[in-house]
Structure formats: structure tokens, C-alpha cells
Design a protein around this motif. Sequence first.
Motif, mmCIF file in Angstrom:
data_model
loop_
_atom_site.group_PDB
_atom_site.id
_atom_site.type_symbol
_atom_site.label_atom_id
_atom_site.label_comp_id
_atom_site.label_asym_id
_atom_site.label_seq_id
_atom_site.Cartn_x
_atom_site.Cartn_y
_atom_site.Cartn_z
ATOM 1 N N ARG A 88 0.795 -1.223 0.000
ATOM 2 C CA ARG A 88 0.000 0.000 0.000
ATOM 3 C C ARG A 88 0.825 1.269 0.000
ATOM 4 O O ARG A 88 0.589 2.189 0.780
ATOM 5 C CB ARG A 88 -0.969 -0.010 1.172
ATOM 6 N N ILE A 89 1.813 1.297 -0.856
ATOM 7 C CA ILE A 89 2.507 2.559 -1.085
ATOM 8 C C ILE A 89 1.582 3.442 -1.926
ATOM 9 O O ILE A 89 0.592 2.964 -2.456
ATOM 10 C CB ILE A 89 3.830 2.324 -1.821
ATOM 11 N N PHE A 90 1.898 4.722 -2.050
ATOM 12 C CA PHE A 90 1.083 5.620 -2.864
ATOM 13 C C PHE A 90 1.612 5.559 -4.295
ATOM 14 O O PHE A 90 2.665 6.122 -4.590
ATOM 15 C CB PHE A 90 1.135 7.042 -2.319
ATOM 16 N N PRO A 91 0.895 4.866 -5.191
ATOM 17 C CA PRO A 91 1.483 4.570 -6.501
ATOM 18 C C PRO A 91 1.725 5.804 -7.356
ATOM 19 O O PRO A 91 2.620 5.814 -8.181
ATOM 20 C CB PRO A 91 0.444 3.646 -7.157
ATOM 21 N N GLU B 223 -5.157 8.534 -2.812
ATOM 22 C CA GLU B 223 -4.550 7.297 -3.270
ATOM 23 C C GLU B 223 -4.935 6.115 -2.396
ATOM 24 O O GLU B 223 -5.223 5.039 -2.894
ATOM 25 C CB GLU B 223 -3.027 7.436 -3.256
ATOM 26 N N ASP B 224 -4.850 6.288 -1.104
ATOM 27 C CA ASP B 224 -5.086 5.164 -0.199
ATOM 28 C C ASP B 224 -5.363 5.714 1.193
ATOM 29 O O ASP B 224 -4.449 6.068 1.925
ATOM 30 C CB ASP B 224 -3.843 4.263 -0.184
ATOM 31 N N ALA B 227 -3.737 3.708 4.188
ATOM 32 C CA ALA B 227 -2.297 3.895 4.305
ATOM 33 C C ALA B 227 -1.989 5.304 4.788
ATOM 34 O O ALA B 227 -1.080 5.508 5.603
ATOM 35 C CB ALA B 227 -1.625 3.637 2.961
#
Lengths: 237, 370
Positions: A88-91, B223-224, B227
Motif C-alpha cells: 500500500r505505497i502511494f502509486p 490514493e489510499d 495507508a
Amino acid sequence: MPILEVKELEAGYGPIRALEGVSIEVAEGEAVAIIGANGAGKTTLLMAISGVVPARRGAISFEGRPIVGLPTHAIAKLGIGHAPEGRRIFPRLSVRENLQLGGFTQTDRATVARDIEEACALFPVLGTRMSQMGGTLSGGEQQMLALARALIGRPKLLLLDEPSLGLAPLIVQKIFEVIASLAKRGIAVVLVEQNARAALKLADRGYVLETGRITLSGPGKELAGDRRVREAYLGEG
Amino acid sequence: MATNQAPRTSSPPAPSAGLWGFLAQRWELVTLAVLAIAPLVIPALGGALGGQVTNLFIYCILALALNVMVGYTGLVHLGIASFFGIGAYCLAILTVPMYPFQIGFLAAAVIAVLVTAGTGLALGAPTLRLRGDYLAIVTLGFGEVVKVTLRNLEQITGGMKGLNPVPPPGAGVTLSGIDLGKEFAIDPRWFYYLALLALAAVVVGMRRLENSRLGRALVAVREDELAAQAMGISATKVKLAAFAMSSAVAGLAGCLYAASLSTTADPNAYDFNRSIMVLCAVILGGLGSIPGTLLGVAILVGFDTVLAPWADSWIQQMNINPKGLSYLSFSGWRLAIFGVALVLVMRYRPEGLIPSRRLAAELHEGGTGS
């Protein structure tokens, strides 16, 4: 006093009870492995500690302070870093921006910049990829990034969810070396792993989680030698 | 495997030599310089065209406001025009002769911007848990509620007549012999420069936001969310900040709009069509990209308010369409051209005309592993 103490924790999703009274303890600077099969509740345990999944019953305290009910970001600020399953890195952010976000709770920019340099010393490949988008990294590089990102938050306790998942053996070895070195820096680690052999070898202590309950616990080497563990998780017997 | 670097890097383009490289890197300054000089050398900007270009600048500000929500934070917002309207009406209430306040433009604009920011927070707070389609519906509904309220609260908003006359900025202020209010009223170039100045300030602000801690947090939440929270980012606070910033900037655009028209116009000026038009401009230009957003507005709104009327009058002058048939007028085809252009862009350049560095990577590498 343990840095993390989980007592009789129950948690789940809707009608499903994923944890049915789990108690674990982690001492300062200690590496603890949690092993178990798919669906045993390992990920849920980490999610409950960092407040993503609400605890239904039981207590969690961090440095003697109860943290059940706190929102996730507040728990992160206390010093619990969580490198969630699937990296879950920020792609769509660059590697540098990913790392800077890891230091979000740090208000001093110079500290963050220094920590980023340190992380690059730990994982030299990240240093060569600084302006690349996170999503363009290989799986192993992404895992290194996830680990580095969690470290930049200067956690006292690091929750690692399946850091070896889907990675080449050489990369797994490198990542486990770094995890092993964390204890020397005084960072306590809770490591959830399917790769039980490597996890128990590295950990000071281990717990075996089976369908929401802790069924065995003890020093890592002792567990690795236990007949039941060998049969069920180390593929021997 | 890790040292094989060449094919996958997407590092920023190396500074290329020559004039073209300079223009590409310093597009903001170059554009600003051109726009600042233009009124001095193009006499038409002293007339109706000046007003149309001013209008473009105002739309650019509005689109940049929307970009904070949709581009950076990934929250779908279909009611940006309502904040535009709230800004315009606040300014009008504080300045028109009908009300006792009648304070100066700057003070009124500051208050109006604060009010719209507050309204944005008030809309954001209860809707934070919503994502995607649901938030789109709520913002759409909010836009309609604002429009209908403005129309029906006749005693306060003037109903369909709107509030007017909104005095020009600097009314009653004399600066070294120049009556500012009069100048603003006579020469559209004053508004041109005021709107350009505001737009430049907003662009600088947005650029700084992109590279700030908060700006990264906005994108991280997009994005997430999980996270991001694990990094210690409060998704709640970050989204509220996005709502407040976006609303405030839209309110600023509304102030400029009302002042430049010297009326709030009727509430239909702040309806769904306007929200969608601005959203289309942001998507066409490139979500999350400042130059993209500006280009999108220049194309869409420029097409609509500058090119279409010009083409119509040209057709009339050429006497091509003496019977006034709608299919022979340019305006009759306006929406069709508009639609085809959008479809083509989405087919061939889904990330927009000038994609944000952050989005282009994703769409052109066929998605990522996570």
C-alpha cells in the motif's frame, strides 16, 4: 512494563468474529512473530491494534496507555507504525513523496530529510529511484519503500503485515535482515508472517494464532522446534 | 534486478536548451507576461473582448478551486457553482445600495471568502464518510438547493432579478487624481488586470499547496485512505481542509464575477450546467494539473463565450444564413462539438491534455500492481 499489551481482544467484521480473546505482549525493542494459517486473524490483530478495525471487547495499551477507540491517525502519532498487507505505497506519488509522507507526524523538515537519507542508506535502491512514481517500482522495491516509509515516522513499535509476500527469496532475505536490525535500534516489531520459518528464526518470541485464538507461544527458537508447529507451519512431519 | 534503471524511470524532463525549453519550463511566467502586455497592444481588449477574457480568468480561478477537490483529493464535486454563487451574493449583500453595509470591495471579498469557506466546511463535515458517487449526489443536491434558495428568498437575494448594482472595486476611492470606481466602470482593462492578478495569486498558491505537507496529504488520502491514516494523517481533517480551500477559492471567483458584471445576475447563473462545465474543463485539461486546468478552461469556456459568439456573428455578416436556421448557426452545433471533443479526449488522452505528473504514470503504464 511491556510497550504493547493486548488483553482478551475480540474483533471482527459484521457477524464474523475474527479474534476471540487474543492476548499478546511485546516488550520494548523486542521482535515478536505471529504465525498462523490464512484467515487465522493475523491481519485483523494488527488492524485492531492500529485502530482500523474496532475492538469489540478487551483492552489494548501502548506504553501503559489505553488506545482502544482512538482513531487510526492518532494511534500512528503515538508511535505505532503500520506497514499494512499488500504494501500500500502511494502509486502516483514519487518515492521521495512517499517517504516524506512517512514523516508526516514529524514537523521538523530537517529531521525528515535526514531520516530519508538514512532510509536510503538502508535500502540503496530507493535512493536511485527518488523521483520515480511509487507504482512503477518492482514488488520488492515497493516493499522496501513501504518499510522505509514506516520507519521514517520514527515508530517505537512497528507492525509488519506479510512483508515477504510474493517476493523473490533474495529480497525476502534483505528485508528480514533489516527487520532484525530494528531491534538494535530499539524499535519493537510485531511481524505477521506466513513464512513461519524465517519469522521464528528472527523473532525473540512468537505466537501461533489459530482461528482467532492464541494456541501456542514461546521463544522463537523453541516454537520453531515444537512438533505441532513443525507439522502445521514448517511443512515437516 | 534492482539496478536496471533505464526503461522505467519517469524523471522530470531534463532542461532542454534553447527558447523552446525556456518557454516550456517557465510557462507560467511567459503566459503571465503575454497576458499582462496584451491589453496594451491589442485595442480590442478595451472593449467587449476584454470583458470576455476577464470572464475566462474568473473561470480559471473557479476551475482551480474545483481541482483541489476533484484533482488532488479525489472527491467528486458536482456543485462548485453554488459556492461561486454564494461568494457572488455575499459580496453583493455587503456592497449594494439596497443594504446598509456598503463596505469596500476588498473587505467585502475577504468576508465573502470566509463565508464560502465556512459553508464548505458545513457541507463537508456531515458528508465526509461519503465517497465517489454518493458524494457526487450530495454536492449535486447542494448545488440545486442553493440555486432554488437564492431564487426564492426574494427579500434577501432579489429573486430572479438578482442583486444590483454591485459597485465596482474602488468606488469612491480616489488615487492620485484617478477615481478608481469610475475607471473600473468605464474601462474593462481594469477588471482584466484585477482578475489576472487574482488568478496569478491563486496559481502561486496552488503550486505551493502541491508541494506542501498538506498537499501531499490530500493526494495520499486520494490514493489510499488507510495507508494515509497509518502515516498519522487524519483523513477527516484533510478532507475538510480540501472542502474549505476549494469553497474559499470558488467564493473568490464569485466575488470577481459579481463585481465585474456589477450584478449577481439571476440564480440560474450558478446552476448545475456551470458546475459541469467547470468539471469538464478540469477533466479535459488534466485532473490535478494546474496548467491542464487552465488550458481546459481556455478551450471549453473560451469556445463557449468567445469563439461561439464570434463565429455566429461572422456567419451573420457573411450572410450565409439569411433565414436564421439554427442548424446553420454555430451556436446550434455548439454542444455537439463540445460533446464530440470530450469523447475524443477521453478516448485518446484519458489523463487530460496536460496531465499531472502524478496521474500520467498510472494511466500510461496500464495500472499498477496495487
